[in-house]
Motif scaffolding. Structure first.
Motif, mmCIF file in Angstrom:
data_model
loop_
_atom_site.group_PDB
_atom_site.id
_atom_site.type_symbol
_atom_site.label_atom_id
_atom_site.label_comp_id
_atom_site.label_asym_id
_atom_site.label_seq_id
_atom_site.Cartn_x
_atom_site.Cartn_y
_atom_site.Cartn_z
ATOM 1 N N ALA A 79 -29.397 6.472 31.928
ATOM 2 C CA ALA A 79 -28.539 5.277 32.717
ATOM 3 C C ALA A 79 -27.750 4.426 32.088
ATOM 4 N N ILE A 80 -28.282 3.733 31.057
ATOM 5 C CA ILE A 80 -27.733 2.862 30.125
ATOM 6 C C ILE A 80 -26.314 3.577 29.552
ATOM 7 N N HIS A 81 -26.428 4.881 29.139
ATOM 8 C CA HIS A 81 -25.528 5.700 28.733
ATOM 9 C C HIS A 81 -24.342 5.793 29.677
ATOM 10 N N GLU A 82 -24.942 6.065 30.999
ATOM 11 C CA GLU A 82 -23.720 6.235 31.938
ATOM 12 C C GLU A 82 -23.205 4.686 32.235
ATOM 13 N N MET A 83 -23.738 3.929 32.342
ATOM 14 C CA MET A 83 -23.208 2.327 32.659
ATOM 15 C C MET A 83 -24.512 1.309 32.074
ATOM 16 N N SER A 84 -23.854 0.498 31.195
ATOM 17 C CA SER A 84 -25.210 -0.263 30.841
ATOM 18 C C SER A 84 -25.315 -1.283 31.623
ATOM 19 N N TYR A 85 -26.509 -2.040 31.548
ATOM 20 C CA TYR A 85 -26.824 -2.955 32.457
ATOM 21 C C TYR A 85 -25.698 -4.123 32.476
ATOM 22 N N GLY A 86 -25.411 -4.520 31.193
ATOM 23 C CA GLY A 86 -24.490 -5.622 31.034
ATOM 24 C C GLY A 86 -23.110 -5.560 31.747
ATOM 25 N N TYR A 87 -22.658 -4.257 31.768
ATOM 26 C CA TYR A 87 -21.352 -4.034 32.401
ATOM 27 C C TYR A 87 -21.702 -3.903 33.807
ATOM 28 N N TYR A 88 -23.040 -3.520 34.465
ATOM 29 C CA TYR A 88 -23.212 -3.388 35.658
ATOM 30 C C TYR A 88 -23.280 -4.782 36.345
ATOM 31 N N PHE A 89 -24.004 -5.769 35.507
ATOM 32 C CA PHE A 89 -23.958 -7.116 35.916
ATOM 33 C C PHE A 89 -22.717 -7.743 35.962
ATOM 34 N N VAL B 55 -15.346 -6.789 29.008
ATOM 35 C CA VAL B 55 -15.830 -7.353 30.358
ATOM 36 C C VAL B 55 -17.111 -8.350 30.306
ATOM 37 N N GLU B 56 -18.055 -7.660 29.431
ATOM 38 C CA GLU B 56 -19.447 -8.140 29.460
ATOM 39 C C GLU B 56 -19.044 -9.433 28.518
ATOM 40 N N VAL B 57 -18.253 -9.483 27.619
ATOM 41 C CA VAL B 57 -17.909 -10.789 26.573
ATOM 42 C C VAL B 57 -17.513 -11.837 27.733
ATOM 43 N N MET B 58 -16.404 -11.485 28.642
ATOM 44 C CA MET B 58 -16.043 -12.480 29.431
ATOM 45 C C MET B 58 -17.094 -13.223 30.325
ATOM 46 N N GLU B 59 -18.095 -12.061 30.748
ATOM 47 C CA GLU B 59 -18.985 -12.755 31.686
ATOM 48 C C GLU B 59 -20.258 -13.542 31.169
ATOM 49 N N ASP B 60 -20.318 -13.283 29.731
ATOM 50 C CA ASP B 60 -21.129 -14.132 28.901
ATOM 51 C C ASP B 60 -20.673 -15.465 29.166
ATOM 52 N N ASN B 61 -19.183 -15.640 28.907
ATOM 53 C CA ASN B 61 -18.897 -16.863 28.972
ATOM 54 C C ASN B 61 -18.471 -17.480 30.355
ATOM 55 N N LYS B 62 -18.791 -16.882 31.354
ATOM 56 C CA LYS B 62 -18.298 -17.186 32.679
ATOM 57 C C LYS B 62 -18.631 -18.654 33.150
ATOM 58 N N MET B 63 -20.054 -18.803 32.899
ATOM 59 C CA MET B 63 -20.279 -20.441 33.125
ATOM 60 C C MET B 63 -19.535 -21.543 32.503
ATOM 61 N N LEU B 64 -19.235 -20.968 31.137
ATOM 62 C CA LEU B 64 -18.489 -22.185 30.666
ATOM 63 C C LEU B 64 -16.996 -22.211 31.235
ATOM 64 N N PHE B 65 -16.488 -21.034 31.254
ATOM 65 C CA PHE B 65 -15.072 -21.007 31.659
ATOM 66 C C PHE B 65 -14.912 -21.812 33.065
#
Lengths: 256, 244
Positions: B232-242, A102-112
């Protein structure tokens, strides 16, 4: 590089399903995790391949590529590809793999969502490399990589290590999934597995010869280019060549 | 007589210990300095927004901390941190030995190149495509080896706002691209001024972005905040939260 040993590669997915499906009960916990993670990773690559038109279209609704919807789509792809339910996310490594996708796709969101750019460059191999790089930042003792023999690698970050080179040399001679429970990675004991992937027709769009290059479609032969859509020179591989594979390693301490 | 003296002493002890306990409760507040780091933290005048603020606030408030957020310009933020006027600073991406950080990175910033859209190169591992490109790079910013070792011509971007200069020069066609340590700060959906350019990333070359800590924070407090962020990061990383 031609290795005509491998009509056999075409039956690898079938063998892989057969082995994991039929004898799951006899597999160790470690092997089950390695297999599940490998298949989740491969399913995400398949989804990215199947959705190139959506990824590269200018505009439109692209919600299927993000967040929970993206994961639902990976799950459906997994089920279709492997003819079994998507694994339960009952281990931290599987949860983190899904979250990293999910994070990887989010990183590319602007481009997509950039309506001025057609080809976005997020092909399966690139998505796999980005996912591997994302996982590497997590420091969780899981490494996963889509790699190939050293002399054929395009992205230096995917260069195989010694273990992978040795295993690939064996696999080219005798195609099979290679498992090692006595491996060492970063000076730590680890489980490693290498799953060869068959060369598929879509691989040839970039790695085949000029007639496979979509950029040459509808053009006279004299105008053909051997530079593929990602900007690399095509390798002239065929369906009989070695397609590389997915290399996964998990530190033993993570599974204890 | 002896018994009444003991009783008085006991009452004094109780009162004193209660005061100490209440003082400890009062110290559970944190002043966090924040700098603008779109799309994670954005400033709209004096209004501070962004998912990073929400994430960090929830990490500490659910443990009973009072959070005070102070908006700071990038340059002054470090000075305020070193003076001890703020206890934490986020986000912090310029690792220097003298600045202490909480151990887990909040997320990773990926460096990249920004091009005019018609010249966009989506896959930066294809470094042979950099041949003869003129790429502006901010002075003092380390450049990734993939670019340094390529055949691109690197030109320094000087000035107080080298990124803005990079954007201007690229838009005017004076350079082919500019290097940014974290292009997501300019190439994101909220930035409507960035219509002519598009950025791609050097995946695999990312750097951690942290929470910086004031120099004189007690080890006990540091350990506590560090433990809270780690869990907190172990529970849910900020990247995933974002991304969610």
């Amino acid at each position: 590089m031609k290795k005509n040993t491998s009509q056999f590669y075409r039956i690898i997915p079938f063998l892989f399903c057969l082995v994991t499906f039929a004898s799951q009960a006899n597999l160790s916990f470690e092997k089950i995790i390695l297999n599940e993670i490998t298949k989740m990773y491969m399913s995400s690559m398949t989804f990215i391949f199947l959705n190139q038109p959506l990824i590269n279209q200018k505009g439109g609704n692209k919600e299927a590529l993000f967040g929970d919807k993206f994961i639902d789509n990976i799950k459906a792809t997994y089920q279709q590809k492997h003819n079994e339910e998507f694994p339960l996310l009952d281990h931290k490594l599987k949860q983190l793999l899904v979250q990293s996708m999910v994070e990887v796709m989010e990183d590319n969101k602007m481009l997509f969502n950039d309506e001025d750019i057609g080809f976005k460059g997020i092909i399966p191999a690139i998505f796999a490399a980005q996912l591997s790089a994302k996982l590497a930042t997590k420091g969780i003792g899981l490494k996963i990589k889509f790699t190939r023999t050293k002399e054929d690698i395009r992205n230096v970050l995917n260069i195989p290590d010694q273990w992978e080179s040795k295993v690939m040399a064996k696999i080219i001679e005798k195609p099979e999934i290679y498992y090692d429970e006595q491996a060492i990675i970063n000076d730590k004991p680890a489980y490693r597995q290498f799953t060869p992937l068959p060369m598929a027709p879509y691989c040839l769009k970039c790695h085949g010869s000029m007639e496979h290059n979509p950029l040459n479609a509808g053009k006279d032969k004299e105008e053909w280019t051997n530079i593929d859509m990602t900007g690399f020179e095509m390798e002239n591989w065929t369906l009989n060549d070695f397609g590389g594979g997915v290399s996964i390693s998990i530190e033993k301490s993570v599974l204890e | 007589m002896k018994n009444s003296s003991l009783f008085i002493l006991w009452v004094v002890f109780l009162l004193f210990s209660q005061k100490v306990i209440s003082q400890q409760a009062v110290t559970k507040s944190i002043n966090i300095g924040v700098i603008e780091y779109p799309p994670h933290i954005t400033f709209q005048g004096s209004k501070i927004e962004g998912k990073l603020i929400k994430y960090i606030s929830s990490v500490f408030t659910k443990e009973g901390y009072d959070i005070e957020i102070t908006q700071l310009p990038r340059g002054r933020a470090i000075v305020e941190l070193q003076k001890g006027n703020i206890e934490l600073l986020l986000p912090y991406d310029e690792l220097h030995e003298e600045i202490k950080v909480l151990t887990s990175p909040l997320f990773h910033a990926m460096p990249g190149l920004c091009f005019r859209k018609e010249n966009f190169i989506p896959i930066l591992s294809a470094t042979h495509q950099f041949k003869h490109l003129t790429v502006g790079a901010p002075v003092g910013t380390p450049v990734v080896s993939a670019l340094k070792n390529s055949q691109a011509v690197l030109v320094p971007l000087i000035g107080d706002n080298s990124i803005k200069r990079g954007i201007d020069l690229t838009q005017r066609g004076r350079i082919d691209a500019f290097y940014h340590p974290s292009p997501v700060q300019v190439y994101h959906q909220e930035n409507t001024e960035f219509k002519e350019l598009a950025c791609s990333y050097f995946h695999g070359y990312s750097n951690g972005v942290y929470v910086a800590v004031k120099p004189n924070m007690s080890q006990e407090n540091f350990d506590k905040l560090n433990r809270l962020l780690n869990s907190a990061i172990h529970e849910m990383s900020y990247g995933y939260y974002f991304a969610k």
